[in-house]
Design a protein around this motif. Structure first.
Motif, PDB file in Angstrom:
ATOM      1  N   SER A 257       0.844  -1.184   0.000  1.00 47.09           N
ATOM      2  CA  SER A 257       0.000   0.000   0.000  1.00 47.09           C
ATOM      3  C   SER A 257       0.887   1.244   0.000  1.00 47.09           C
ATOM      4  O   SER A 257       2.051   1.168   0.361  1.00 47.09           O
ATOM      5  CB  SER A 257      -0.932  -0.008   1.216  1.00 47.09           C
ATOM      6  OG  SER A 257      -0.177  -0.009   2.387  1.00 47.09           O
ATOM      7  N   PRO A 258       0.326   2.396  -0.369  1.00 45.13           N
ATOM      8  CA  PRO A 258       1.173   3.594  -0.457  1.00 45.13           C
ATOM      9  C   PRO A 258       1.650   4.054   0.921  1.00 45.13           C
ATOM     10  O   PRO A 258       1.098   3.675   1.944  1.00 45.13           O
ATOM     11  CB  PRO A 258       0.247   4.656  -1.064  1.00 45.13           C
ATOM     12  CG  PRO A 258      -0.961   3.966  -1.497  1.00 45.13           C
ATOM     13  CD  PRO A 258      -1.054   2.685  -0.778  1.00 45.13           C
ATOM     14  N   ALA A 259       2.673   4.906   0.926  1.00 41.71           N
ATOM     15  CA  ALA A 259       3.209   5.421   2.185  1.00 41.71           C
ATOM     16  C   ALA A 259       2.683   6.814   2.506  1.00 41.71           C
ATOM     17  O   ALA A 259       2.665   7.216   3.648  1.00 41.71           O
ATOM     18  CB  ALA A 259       4.735   5.453   2.126  1.00 41.71           C
ATOM     19  N   ASN A 260       2.250   7.563   1.489  1.00 41.70           N
ATOM     20  CA  ASN A 260       1.813   8.931   1.731  1.00 41.70           C
ATOM     21  C   ASN A 260       0.315   8.984   2.039  1.00 41.70           C
ATOM     22  O   ASN A 260      -0.464   8.258   1.438  1.00 41.70           O
ATOM     23  CB  ASN A 260       2.080   9.780   0.491  1.00 41.70           C
ATOM     24  CG  ASN A 260       3.556  10.024   0.324  1.00 41.70           C
ATOM     25  OD1 ASN A 260       4.161  10.708   1.124  1.00 41.70           O
ATOM     26  ND2 ASN A 260       4.143   9.456  -0.707  1.00 41.70           N
ATOM     27  N   ASP A 303       1.890   6.888  -5.021  1.00 44.73           N
ATOM     28  CA  ASP A 303       2.847   7.417  -4.052  1.00 44.73           C
ATOM     29  C   ASP A 303       3.509   8.702  -4.514  1.00 44.73           C
ATOM     30  O   ASP A 303       4.234   9.338  -3.762  1.00 44.73           O
ATOM     31  CB  ASP A 303       3.917   6.365  -3.725  1.00 44.73           C
ATOM     32  CG  ASP A 303       3.842   5.910  -2.287  1.00 44.73           C
ATOM     33  OD1 ASP A 303       4.358   4.817  -1.987  1.00 44.73           O
ATOM     34  OD2 ASP A 303       3.280   6.665  -1.462  1.00 44.73           O
ATOM     35  N   HIS A 306       2.314  13.605  -3.027  1.00 45.07           N
ATOM     36  CA  HIS A 306       2.867  13.884  -1.704  1.00 45.07           C
ATOM     37  C   HIS A 306       3.158  15.361  -1.531  1.00 45.07           C
ATOM     38  O   HIS A 306       3.152  16.120  -2.501  1.00 45.07           O
ATOM     39  CB  HIS A 306       4.141  13.071  -1.462  1.00 45.07           C
ATOM     40  CG  HIS A 306       5.235  13.324  -2.462  1.00 45.07           C
ATOM     41  ND1 HIS A 306       6.051  14.428  -2.421  1.00 45.07           N
ATOM     42  CD2 HIS A 306       5.650  12.604  -3.531  1.00 45.07           C
ATOM     43  CE1 HIS A 306       6.911  14.371  -3.403  1.00 45.07           C
ATOM     44  NE2 HIS A 306       6.702  13.289  -4.099  1.00 45.07           N
ATOM     45  N   ARG A 307       3.425  15.759  -0.302  1.00 46.86           N
ATOM     46  CA  ARG A 307       3.718  17.164  -0.010  1.00 46.86           C
ATOM     47  C   ARG A 307       5.094  17.511  -0.533  1.00 46.86           C
ATOM     48  O   ARG A 307       5.973  16.655  -0.599  1.00 46.86           O
ATOM     49  CB  ARG A 307       3.696  17.383   1.508  1.00 46.86           C
ATOM     50  CG  ARG A 307       2.397  16.987   2.150  1.00 46.86           C
ATOM     51  CD  ARG A 307       2.472  17.132   3.646  1.00 46.86           C
ATOM     52  NE  ARG A 307       3.413  16.207   4.259  1.00 46.86           N
ATOM     53  CZ  ARG A 307       3.678  16.156   5.558  1.00 46.86           C
ATOM     54  NH1 ARG A 307       3.065  16.987   6.370  1.00 46.86           N
ATOM     55  NH2 ARG A 307       4.541  15.302   6.045  1.00 46.86           N
TER      56      ARG A 307
ATOM     57  N   ASN B 254       7.859   0.083   3.983  1.00 51.91           N
ATOM     58  CA  ASN B 254       6.995   1.050   3.303  1.00 51.91           C
ATOM     59  C   ASN B 254       5.759   1.386   4.129  1.00 51.91           C
ATOM     60  O   ASN B 254       4.668   1.575   3.599  1.00 51.91           O
ATOM     61  CB  ASN B 254       6.582   0.497   1.934  1.00 51.91           C
ATOM     62  CG  ASN B 254       6.369   1.588   0.920  1.00 51.91           C
ATOM     63  OD1 ASN B 254       7.130   2.547   0.877  1.00 51.91           O
ATOM     64  ND2 ASN B 254       5.345   1.464   0.121  1.00 51.91           N
ATOM     65  N   CYS B 255       5.922   1.460   5.441  1.00 52.28           N
ATOM     66  CA  CYS B 255       4.778   1.765   6.285  1.00 52.28           C
ATOM     67  C   CYS B 255       4.425   3.252   6.263  1.00 52.28           C
ATOM     68  O   CYS B 255       3.315   3.619   6.585  1.00 52.28           O
ATOM     69  CB  CYS B 255       5.025   1.312   7.712  1.00 52.28           C
ATOM     70  SG  CYS B 255       6.377   2.151   8.527  1.00 52.28           S
ATOM     71  N   GLY B 256       5.409   4.099   5.938  1.00 47.99           N
ATOM     72  CA  GLY B 256       5.112   5.525   5.815  1.00 47.99           C
ATOM     73  C   GLY B 256       5.236   6.322   7.097  1.00 47.99           C
ATOM     74  O   GLY B 256       4.933   7.509   7.120  1.00 47.99           O
ATOM     75  N   LYS B 257       5.689   5.717   8.200  1.00 49.56           N
ATOM     76  CA  LYS B 257       5.776   6.452   9.456  1.00 49.56           C
ATOM     77  C   LYS B 257       6.854   7.526   9.384  1.00 49.56           C
ATOM     78  O   LYS B 257       6.716   8.605   9.960  1.00 49.56           O
ATOM     79  CB  LYS B 257       6.074   5.494  10.612  1.00 49.56           C
ATOM     80  CG  LYS B 257       4.891   4.618  10.938  1.00 49.56           C
ATOM     81  CD  LYS B 257       4.948   4.179  12.378  1.00 49.56           C
ATOM     82  CE  LYS B 257       3.813   3.335  12.876  1.00 49.56           C
ATOM     83  NZ  LYS B 257       2.667   3.084  12.115  1.00 49.56           N
ATOM     84  N   ILE B 259       7.749   9.206   6.777  1.00 50.32           N
ATOM     85  CA  ILE B 259       7.231  10.317   5.967  1.00 50.32           C
ATOM     86  C   ILE B 259       6.265  11.160   6.796  1.00 50.32           C
ATOM     87  O   ILE B 259       6.268  12.389   6.737  1.00 50.32           O
ATOM     88  CB  ILE B 259       6.528   9.756   4.712  1.00 50.32           C
ATOM     89  CG1 ILE B 259       7.555   9.085   3.812  1.00 50.32           C
ATOM     90  CG2 ILE B 259       5.786  10.847   3.968  1.00 50.32           C
ATOM     91  CD1 ILE B 259       6.982   8.476   2.570  1.00 50.32           C
ATOM     92  N   GLN B 265       9.126  17.303   5.350  1.00 48.03           N
ATOM     93  CA  GLN B 265       8.180  16.731   4.393  1.00 48.03           C
ATOM     94  C   GLN B 265       8.862  16.030   3.228  1.00 48.03           C
ATOM     95  O   GLN B 265       8.439  16.163   2.080  1.00 48.03           O
ATOM     96  CB  GLN B 265       7.194  17.807   3.883  1.00 48.03           C
ATOM     97  CG  GLN B 265       6.339  18.319   5.006  1.00 48.03           C
ATOM     98  CD  GLN B 265       5.356  19.413   4.599  1.00 48.03           C
ATOM     99  OE1 GLN B 265       4.607  19.882   5.416  1.00 48.03           O
ATOM    100  NE2 GLN B 265       5.354  19.790   3.345  1.00 48.03           N
ATOM    101  N   GLN B 267      10.377  12.535   1.182  1.00 45.44           N
ATOM    102  CA  GLN B 267       9.973  11.151   0.917  1.00 45.44           C
ATOM    103  C   GLN B 267      11.063  10.251   1.504  1.00 45.44           C
ATOM    104  O   GLN B 267      11.854   9.629   0.793  1.00 45.44           O
ATOM    105  CB  GLN B 267       9.865  10.926  -0.596  1.00 45.44           C
ATOM    106  CG  GLN B 267       8.733  11.695  -1.215  1.00 45.44           C
ATOM    107  CD  GLN B 267       7.406  11.198  -0.677  1.00 45.44           C
ATOM    108  OE1 GLN B 267       6.982  10.088  -0.961  1.00 45.44           O
ATOM    109  NE2 GLN B 267       6.752  12.015   0.127  1.00 45.44           N
ATOM    110  N   SER B 269      11.363   7.331   3.100  1.00 42.47           N
ATOM    111  CA  SER B 269      11.552   5.893   2.862  1.00 42.47           C
ATOM    112  C   SER B 269      12.156   5.654   1.484  1.00 42.47           C
ATOM    113  O   SER B 269      13.034   4.804   1.313  1.00 42.47           O
ATOM    114  CB  SER B 269      10.223   5.147   3.001  1.00 42.47           C
ATOM    115  OG  SER B 269       9.259   5.714   2.150  1.00 42.47           O
TER     116      SER B 269
END
Lengths: 317, 343
Positions: A257-260, A303, A306-307, B254-257, B259, B265, B267, B269
């Motif tokens: 799944s995406p990270a953002n 993905d 994003h910001r 790729n959990c996104g924590k 980010i 801000q 990317q 990961s």
């Protein structure tokens, strides 16, 4: 005297990989208990077979590839558990074992192990057994007690167009798992509570489940309001098949799944809409697995939403 | 487990006890600077290695601590308020920036009373980490994209004390603590060694422990106890061997924590994955050089990856690629062996 030295940061405040997987399995426990209460001991044997064959497959495959064996991190057990919970209680043992092996080998290990799989490993295994031996995946449940009665899979009824039977099903029954379905996927309320537990413990973020449910509800509502005699209500769609299992446990797999955050919302909503589209217009009664697999393909593109990084030019006095 | 980062990294701006040395030599003396020449003040600053910024849009004076376990900056603000306010006036006269901000932690809002004259506009902020980090502070004060200068109240008070007493700064204040050791604020002589300070405070250091100069989040490890404590150090922390964290090169989940938590801000990961496999040219578009080095990405990584280190690896190697392109041997790109589209 030798001191330890390293680059910042010097603390860590995150659960370990094992801890995350154990928590997810804990969250699945209420649904499993309700499933076993409804389907009997056979359900427990199905789940045990799934978990055991997944763990053994991972150990075999990692030894074969000469990689370090990582069955202690719980990811193989979780994959086996999720796969077994999607299957009917009376699925043949060989089917479960082949499914688990395919999920671990073709769904995960072939891509490099945990964290590298672009598709949800469980659904890869499920898709292989669904396509190859679909006739063994019948969810209609035969009650053999004082009277023999058959509980039909609600989505089969919907596919046949039997809307009166669909309307006769009470939402509370469906939510508590008194329906024909996967061993663990039937008890929607328990799954939702488990998912809520994971969100509160910050193992899951709320974006995917909320977007998934919103996407499903919105598209089902549009169809239902257009023609209630042909399409089922949104509540029916949410509580049958593997919809809530997909929303909280399948679509939310970290690696696929995406990270953002905004990407997660689009991904969840896309999955939700695709589920309804596949349920209504495809040959399959339940579209959850394929919807998630299709959206997994789009994840690298999503993905990119994003910001922008913030630049600050700073000088110290 | 699964605890929110902000909860444990919360800075409680309660003023701590003091011990041993008194705070500053000028508690009752005159702290007016309005009649002194800006050039004189600038000279004192320069003598202590403080760079007087030219052509900056904003100057931020911060009473927020950079590190979550230190309270030295907040204590300086409370105990040496007059010196700090004098310092703010001095900066306004020396630099005269278009924006002058004094950032105060929420719990210390009451310290500035109506009768105090503050030449800066006051901004009250949540002191939780990473708000104390200068770049993040600028972002919180809506100064992203502008050229800013930063000084904290501890340093400012030291410099003003030196100017007003006409003596060089000979004492510095440090927040000293450790695992299982209560944090104390002590005044030490400039030029003291780490070992001397620790033994003076009866803090034992054993083999395998980590001695940090600058806090648990942004500090650097000390490699030898005979090291002299650098001038701008704010805190000293002794981490026991059992608490020392170990990172491992697990695959990114790729959990996104990371980010979610990154104040710049970025990317994170993706940068860490490229850096892991040395694909530095692909990192360029992701601009890892804006990383503020707060370290939060490494703190929240579930897989235990050295994320912060990987981002810095990317930053360093992007630079070296640029340098490689500027060597004369590339002959304006005509004979570039790597076919760089740079010149």
């Amino acid at each position: 005297m030798l001191l330890a030295a390293s680059h910042r940061p010097h603390i860590r405040q995150a659960p370990s990989v094992t801890n995350v997987h154990m928590n997810i399995m804990l969250a699945l426990l209420p649904a499993l208990v309700l499933g076993v209460m409804h389907y009997g001991w056979q359900a427990l044997v199905t789940v045990a077979t799934g978990v055991a064959s997944a763990i053994i497959s991972e150990m075999m495959v990692q030894k074969l590839f000469r990689r370090p064996v990582t069955i202690h991190d719980g990811s193989a057990a979780l994959t086996g558990l999720l796969l077994a919970m999607l299957l009917p209680a009376d699925a043949p043992y060989w089917l479960i074992m082949v499914g688990s092996f395919c999920a671990i080998f073709l769904g995960k290990q072939v891509f490099g192990g945990l964290g590298n799989n672009p598709f949800n490993a469980v659904l890869v295994g499920w898709a292989i057994i669904r396509l190859s031996w679909g006739n063994y995946l019948h969810f209609d449940y035969l009650f053999q007690g004082d009277a023999v009665s058959v509980l039909h899979y609600p989505l089969d009824l919907l596919k046949k167009g039997d809307l009166t039977a669909v309307g006769a099903l009470k939402p509370l029954d469906l939510a508590l798992g008194r329906q024909a379905g996967g061993v663990g996927a039937s008890a929607g309320l328990a799954l939702a509570l488990g998912g809520l537990y994971l969100i509160l413990r910050r193992i899951l973020s709320w974006h995917i489940p909320v977007a998934f449910i919103a996407g499903m509800s919105l598209s089902a509502t549009v169809l239902f309001m257009h023609d209630p005699t042909r399409y089922a209500s949104p509540l029916f769609h949410l509580l049958t098949g593997s919809a809530l299992m997909g929303a909280f446990f399948l679509a939310t797999d970290y690696s696929s799944s995406p990270a953002n955050p905004w990407a997660k919302i689009f991904y969840g909503a896309g999955c939700g809409v695709l589920v309804i589209v596949l349920r209504t217009w495809s040959n399959y009664p339940d579209g959850v697995a394929y919807a998630i697999l299709l959206m997994n393909i789009l994840v690298p593109y999503l993905d990119k939403i994003h910001r922008r990084p913030i630049t600050v030019s700073m000088v110290r006095i | 487990m699964g605890v929110s980062v902000v909860y444990v990294l919360r800075v409680y701006p309660v003023v701590l006890f003091e011990n041993r040395e008194s705070w500053g030599m000028l508690n009752q003396q005159n702290t007016t600077v309005s009649d002194r020449l800006p050039a004189d003040i600038a000279e004192t600053f320069r003598q202590h290695g403080a760079v007087i910024p030219r052509d900056v849009d904003a100057v931020i004076i911060s009473a927020l601590d950079q590190s979550p376990e230190s309270t030295i900056v907040q204590n300086s603000f409370v105990k040496r308020k007059d010196l700090v306010l004098a310092g703010i006036t001095a900066i306004k006269r020396m630099v005269d920036p278009s924006v002058l901000i004094f950032a105060i932690p929420r719990g210390l809002k009451h310290v500035i009373s109506r009768s105090d004259e503050c030449a800066a506009s006051i901004v009250v902020l949540n002191p939780d980490y990473p708000n104390g980090v200068p770049e993040v502070l600028a972002k919180r004060c809506a100064l992203a994209g502008k050229k800013c200068a930063y000084i904290d109240t501890n340093r400012l008070a030291d410099l003003m004390e030196s100017f007003l007493s006409d003596q060089p700064v000979s004492k510095m204040h440090l927040s000293v603590g450790g695992t299982g050791i209560e944090t104390r604020i002590v005044a030490i002589d400039v030029g003291s060694t780490v070992g001397a300070v620790l033994s003076d405070l009866e803090i034992r250091v054993e083999a395998g422990d980590k001695v940090l100069l600058g806090g648990v989040m942004r500090g650097e490890s000390c490699t030898c106890l005979d090291e002299i404590i650098p001038a701008n150090t704010e805190c000293l922390f002794v981490q026991k061997a059992k608490q020392v964290v170990h990172f491992a090169m697990h695959s990114c989940l790729n959990c996104g924590k990371c980010i979610e938590v990154c104040p710049a801000q970025l990317q994170v990961s993706l940068i860490s994955k490229y850096a892991e496999f040395s694909l530095f040219s692909m990192c360029r578009d992701l601009t890892p050089q804006v990383c503020v080095q707060c370290g939060l990405c490494g703190v929240v990584c579930i897989a235990g990856r050295p994320v912060s280190q990987l981002v810095q690896l990317a930053v360093q190697n992007i630079d070296s690629l640029a340098d490689e392109a500027k060597t004369p041997s590339c002959n304006g790109g005509k004979t570039c062996p790597k076919n760089h589209p740079c010149c």
